[in-house]
Design a protein around this motif. Sequence first.
Motif, mmCIF file in Angstrom:
data_model
loop_
_atom_site.group_PDB
_atom_site.id
_atom_site.type_symbol
_atom_site.label_atom_id
_atom_site.label_comp_id
_atom_site.label_asym_id
_atom_site.label_seq_id
_atom_site.Cartn_x
_atom_site.Cartn_y
_atom_site.Cartn_z
ATOM 1 N N TYR A 82 0.864 -1.174 0.000
ATOM 2 C CA TYR A 82 0.000 0.000 0.000
ATOM 3 C C TYR A 82 0.901 1.224 0.000
ATOM 4 N N GLU A 83 0.500 2.260 -0.703
ATOM 5 C CA GLU A 83 1.317 3.469 -0.768
ATOM 6 C C GLU A 83 0.659 4.604 -0.014
ATOM 7 N N ARG A 84 1.500 5.341 0.714
ATOM 8 C CA ARG A 84 1.041 6.500 1.481
ATOM 9 C C ARG A 84 2.000 7.653 1.227
ATOM 10 N N LYS A 85 1.596 8.835 1.633
ATOM 11 C CA LYS A 85 2.450 10.011 1.491
ATOM 12 C C LYS A 85 3.638 9.895 2.445
ATOM 13 N N ALA A 86 4.788 10.390 2.020
ATOM 14 C CA ALA A 86 6.008 10.320 2.834
ATOM 15 C C ALA A 86 5.817 10.976 4.200
ATOM 16 N N GLU A 87 5.011 12.032 4.268
ATOM 17 C CA GLU A 87 4.794 12.747 5.533
ATOM 18 C C GLU A 87 4.115 11.861 6.579
ATOM 19 N N GLN A 88 3.415 10.837 6.146
ATOM 20 C CA GLN A 88 2.684 9.976 7.074
ATOM 21 C C GLN A 88 3.585 8.953 7.769
ATOM 22 N N ALA A 89 4.836 8.878 7.407
ATOM 23 C CA ALA A 89 5.762 7.908 8.009
ATOM 24 C C ALA A 89 5.976 8.168 9.494
ATOM 25 N N ASP A 90 5.678 9.382 9.961
ATOM 26 C CA ASP A 90 5.872 9.734 11.372
ATOM 27 C C ASP A 90 4.689 9.365 12.256
ATOM 28 N N GLU A 91 3.606 8.873 11.678
ATOM 29 C CA GLU A 91 2.436 8.523 12.471
ATOM 30 C C GLU A 91 2.751 7.340 13.383
ATOM 31 N N PRO A 92 2.249 7.338 14.621
ATOM 32 C CA PRO A 92 2.599 6.292 15.583
ATOM 33 C C PRO A 92 1.986 4.922 15.261
ATOM 34 N N CYS A 93 0.891 4.910 14.493
ATOM 35 C CA CYS A 93 0.258 3.640 14.157
ATOM 36 C C CYS A 93 -0.491 3.775 12.843
ATOM 37 N N PHE A 94 -0.929 2.644 12.312
ATOM 38 C CA PHE A 94 -1.752 2.643 11.109
ATOM 39 C C PHE A 94 -2.697 1.462 11.182
ATOM 40 N N SER A 95 -3.763 1.539 10.396
ATOM 41 C CA SER A 95 -4.808 0.519 10.465
ATOM 42 C C SER A 95 -5.063 -0.109 9.108
ATOM 43 N N LEU A 96 -5.631 -1.292 9.162
ATOM 44 C CA LEU A 96 -6.015 -2.029 7.969
ATOM 45 C C LEU A 96 -7.470 -2.449 8.149
ATOM 46 N N SER A 97 -8.315 -2.061 7.215
ATOM 47 C CA SER A 97 -9.745 -2.368 7.289
ATOM 48 C C SER A 97 -9.997 -3.845 7.025
ATOM 49 N N SER A 98 -11.222 -4.258 7.269
ATOM 50 C CA SER A 98 -11.582 -5.656 7.004
ATOM 51 C C SER A 98 -11.403 -5.985 5.524
ATOM 52 N N ASN A 99 -11.681 -5.014 4.639
ATOM 53 C CA ASN A 99 -11.456 -5.242 3.208
ATOM 54 C C ASN A 99 -9.971 -5.467 2.916
ATOM 55 N N GLY A 100 -9.111 -4.679 3.542
ATOM 56 C CA GLY A 100 -7.670 -4.838 3.363
ATOM 57 C C GLY A 100 -7.175 -6.172 3.898
ATOM 58 N N ILE A 101 -7.712 -6.563 5.056
ATOM 59 C CA ILE A 101 -7.336 -7.852 5.652
ATOM 60 C C ILE A 101 -7.721 -8.986 4.706
ATOM 61 N N GLU A 102 -8.934 -8.943 4.188
ATOM 62 C CA GLU A 102 -9.398 -9.984 3.265
ATOM 63 C C GLU A 102 -8.605 -9.976 1.965
ATOM 64 N N GLU A 103 -8.244 -8.783 1.493
ATOM 65 C CA GLU A 103 -7.429 -8.670 0.281
ATOM 66 C C GLU A 103 -6.077 -9.355 0.482
ATOM 67 N N CYS A 104 -5.466 -9.124 1.629
ATOM 68 C CA CYS A 104 -4.180 -9.762 1.940
ATOM 69 C C CYS A 104 -4.327 -11.280 1.984
ATOM 70 N N ARG A 105 -5.354 -11.740 2.663
ATOM 71 C CA ARG A 105 -5.569 -13.187 2.780
ATOM 72 C C ARG A 105 -5.876 -13.820 1.434
#
Length: 113
Positions: free
Chosen positions: A44-67
Motif C-alpha cells: 500500500y502506498e502512502r504520502k512520505a509525511e505519514q511515516a511519522d504517524e505512531p500507528c496505522f490501520s487495515l480495514s476488514s477489506n484490506g485484511i481480506e485482500e491480503c488473505r
Amino acid sequence: MRKIDLIKQTLTDALGYEVAKVSIEGSVADVTTTENEQFSVMLYERKAEQADEPCFSLSSNGIEECRACKCVYFAYLYGNKACAIVVVDAPDYESKDEFGDVVHTYANPLQNA
C-alpha cells in the motif's frame, strides 16, 4: 530509492530475511529468500509525511485482500523514502468500525527504529 530496493532493504533490516528475489505484480510483491523461503507482501502506498504517524490501520477489506492473495505481510510504502512492514494477522489492537467490521491497528515499526 526504487520500490523493489526499498522492500528488499526493509525485509533485511526489519525482519532479518536475506532476499534473493523480489518481483512486483500490481500490489503484491512475491519474495524468495536465499534459504528458498517464499512469501508474498501486500503493498500500500502512502504520502512520505505519514511515516511519522505512531500507528496505522487495515480495514476488514484490506485484511481480506491480503488473505485472498496469500500475503503473510503487508507494507506501507511512504513515497520512495521509507517502508513499514508488519504481519497481517498480528495486529497490536483489534477493533470494529461503525459497520461492525474488524479493523486491525499496528504500531508503526518506523517509530520503534
